[in-house]
Scaffold this active site. Structure first.
Site, PDB file in Angstrom:
ATOM      1  N   GLN A   1       0.843  -1.191   0.000  1.00  0.00           N
ATOM      2  CA  GLN A   1       0.000   0.000   0.000  1.00  0.00           C
ATOM      3  C   GLN A   1       0.885   1.251   0.000  1.00  0.00           C
ATOM      4  O   GLN A   1       1.751   1.413   0.859  1.00  0.00           O
ATOM      5  CB  GLN A   1      -0.946   0.029   1.194  1.00  0.00           C
ATOM      6  CG  GLN A   1      -2.020   1.108   1.056  1.00  0.00           C
ATOM      7  CD  GLN A   1      -2.981   1.147   2.216  1.00  0.00           C
ATOM      8  OE1 GLN A   1      -2.584   1.444   3.340  1.00  0.00           O
ATOM      9  NE2 GLN A   1      -4.252   0.851   1.960  1.00  0.00           N
TER      10      GLN A   1
ATOM     11  N   TYR B   1      -6.343  10.764   4.152  1.00  0.00           N
ATOM     12  CA  TYR B   1      -4.969  11.046   3.759  1.00  0.00           C
ATOM     13  C   TYR B   1      -4.949  11.866   2.468  1.00  0.00           C
ATOM     14  O   TYR B   1      -5.993  12.328   2.001  1.00  0.00           O
ATOM     15  CB  TYR B   1      -4.173   9.745   3.682  1.00  0.00           C
ATOM     16  CG  TYR B   1      -4.109   9.049   5.022  1.00  0.00           C
ATOM     17  CD1 TYR B   1      -3.539   9.685   6.125  1.00  0.00           C
ATOM     18  CD2 TYR B   1      -4.658   7.781   5.224  1.00  0.00           C
ATOM     19  CE1 TYR B   1      -3.498   9.079   7.369  1.00  0.00           C
ATOM     20  CE2 TYR B   1      -4.633   7.168   6.459  1.00  0.00           C
ATOM     21  CZ  TYR B   1      -4.056   7.822   7.536  1.00  0.00           C
ATOM     22  OH  TYR B   1      -4.028   7.228   8.778  1.00  0.00           O
TER      23      TYR B   1
ATOM     24  N   ARG C   1      -7.572   2.277  -2.736  1.00  0.00           N
ATOM     25  CA  ARG C   1      -8.508   2.165  -1.623  1.00  0.00           C
ATOM     26  C   ARG C   1      -9.201   3.509  -1.416  1.00  0.00           C
ATOM     27  O   ARG C   1      -8.539   4.548  -1.353  1.00  0.00           O
ATOM     28  CB  ARG C   1      -7.755   1.761  -0.348  1.00  0.00           C
ATOM     29  CG  ARG C   1      -8.652   1.237   0.765  1.00  0.00           C
ATOM     30  CD  ARG C   1      -7.846   0.799   1.977  1.00  0.00           C
ATOM     31  NE  ARG C   1      -8.531  -0.279   2.693  1.00  0.00           N
ATOM     32  CZ  ARG C   1      -8.562  -0.408   4.015  1.00  0.00           C
ATOM     33  NH1 ARG C   1      -7.940   0.478   4.785  1.00  0.00           N
ATOM     34  NH2 ARG C   1      -9.186  -1.402   4.582  1.00  0.00           N
TER      35      ARG C   1
ATOM     36  N   GLY D   1      -9.377  -7.083   9.036  1.00  0.00           N
ATOM     37  CA  GLY D   1      -8.258  -6.420   9.672  1.00  0.00           C
ATOM     38  C   GLY D   1      -7.896  -7.046  11.002  1.00  0.00           C
ATOM     39  O   GLY D   1      -7.086  -7.963  11.079  1.00  0.00           O
ATOM     40  N   ARG D   2      -8.517  -6.558  12.078  1.00  0.00           N
ATOM     41  CA  ARG D   2      -8.156  -7.020  13.420  1.00  0.00           C
ATOM     42  C   ARG D   2      -8.258  -8.536  13.594  1.00  0.00           C
ATOM     43  O   ARG D   2      -7.408  -9.136  14.264  1.00  0.00           O
ATOM     44  CB  ARG D   2      -8.996  -6.290  14.466  1.00  0.00           C
ATOM     45  CG  ARG D   2      -8.692  -4.788  14.542  1.00  0.00           C
ATOM     46  CD  ARG D   2      -9.611  -4.074  15.534  1.00  0.00           C
ATOM     47  NE  ARG D   2      -9.377  -2.635  15.553  1.00  0.00           N
ATOM     48  CZ  ARG D   2      -9.961  -1.762  14.736  1.00  0.00           C
ATOM     49  NH1 ARG D   2     -10.849  -2.203  13.855  1.00  0.00           N
ATOM     50  NH2 ARG D   2      -9.690  -0.471  14.809  1.00  0.00           N
TER      51      ARG D   2
END
Length: 374
Positions: free
Chosen positions: A102, A188, A235, A324-325
């Protein structure tokens, strides 16, 4: 095993193929070697343990020193970083995995401590509420710190950042990655250009929807040109409102982006769904609108379990689902999901920074343990 499973059916995407559709989502873990933000053997072990994913998307790597916004995050702008990432890709490929890097420029979500006291950069000098994680240089302790109002980028600086994305993609391929995912989500830099709340420019990069999309398009263009459109992904986070990103025009803007990305022929589109308790709902109407414009592979991420993953793929709204987690605490997550095995609990206190604890020390189930759990 459910023979009618959509999550555990073969899939082809981005020039790759996999026997199932469980993706490891990108997650910042801040464990690169210092100085230099260099990936290391511990990172290689961590990712290799999770190589059974249909695809691993790495934690975000800053494309330049200017793109950094958190302590101990890895980069992809030096030769040492390229060599460090080679350890990671070699380890993942040795286990039969597939891995994308990424690419990251945080924009205004940064701190002067990372930039020799200078302000972070952004499309516009707009104040906002946002925090980053950094280590205090005196105490050595990590914590959350407010980001200041940034300074606006000049046109020539924007052109340089576009080139930085190109060079980062080139280095990623040298480092052995199967492709790259451009980070255009979560407030971002690319996301900042897309939204009227963070982009108040009056030149060709601001104002109209077409102008606010220009930076995203330029970045996708140069990365695709460098490594091929099929190895290029992005993304996006349509429903993000935090970090000063509650833009009233973002959904139509992202729908236009989706049409552009479809025409470009990118490898996949990765959509982040809000995963906090009172977040806006990722509506089914919007899923339909995105799919109408983007027929190529879609990955979705955001608090999915197996049932919801089967639903979203079965409806045709997505082709793969990123976790994810759950992947942090369960290196063998695809096996556990497929066989409905118990999931290990995540230690939230060890997510950011530190050692192997809470990183590469989560065990996989042995064949015997998996059989006993059935």
């Amino acid at each position: 095993m459910n023979t009618a499973s959509t999550l555990f059916s073969p899939v082809e995407f981005a020039g790759l193929s996999a026997s199932h559709r469980v993706v490891m989502a990108p997650m910042t873990r801040v464990r690169s070697s210092q100085p230099g933000d260099v990936p290391n053997a511990l990172n290689a072990q961590y990712y290799a343990q999770r190589a059974s994913a249909a695809l691993i998307v790495t934690e975000a790597a800053q494309i330049s020193p200017q793109g950094k916004g958190y302590s101990f995050t890895p980069g992809i702008h030096s030769e040492a970083q390229v060599q460090g990432w080679l350890q990671v890709t070699d380890a993942v490929h040795a286990e039969g995995g597939r891995i994308f890097l990424q690419l990251w420029h945080v924009g205004r979500l940064s701190h002067p401590d990372f930039h020799n006291g200078e302000l972070p950069v952004a499309p516009s000098a707009e104040p906002f509420e946002g925090q980053i994680w950094k280590v205090d240089p005196v105490t050595g302790q990590g914590g959350m710190y407010d980001s200041p109002t940034p300074r606006a980028l000049t046109r020539s600086e924007i052109r340089q950042i576009v080139e930085d994305f190109r060079q980062a993609a080139r280095r990623a391929m040298r480092a052995g990655f199967d492709g790259v995912e451009i980070h255009g989500a979560n407030g971002y830099l690319i996301d900042q250009f897309l939204r009227t709340t963070s982009n108040t420019r009056t030149d060709e990069y601001g104002g109209s929807r077409a102008n606010r999309l220009r930076f995203l398009q330029e970045v996708v263009d140069v990365v695709s040109e460098e490594i091929g459109a099929e190895r290029t992904a992005i993304r996006l986070a349509p429903f993000l409102t935090a970090r000063g990103m509650a833009c009233p025009d973002i959904l139509p803007t992202i729908l236009e982006a989706a049409q552009y990305l479809q025409d470009k022929g990118i490898g996949y589109l990765h959509l982040v769904e809000a995963d906090w308790d009172d977040a806006p709902v990722f509506t089914e109407e919007f899923r339909q609108q995105i799919r109408a414009r983007f027929s190529r592979p879609i990955i979705v991420a955001g608090n999915y379990d197996r049932e919801r993953a089967e639903w979203v793929i079965g409806q045709g709204y997505a082709d793969l689902v990123a976790f994810g987690r759950p992947f942090v605490a369960n290196p063998d997550l695809p096996l556990r999901l497929e066989q409905d095995l118990p999931l290990a609990a995540l230690d939230h206190a060890t997510l950011f920074g530190g050692t192997a604890k809470g990183y590469s020390d989560y065990p996989s189930l042995t064949t015997g343990e998996a059989a006993c759990a059935l």
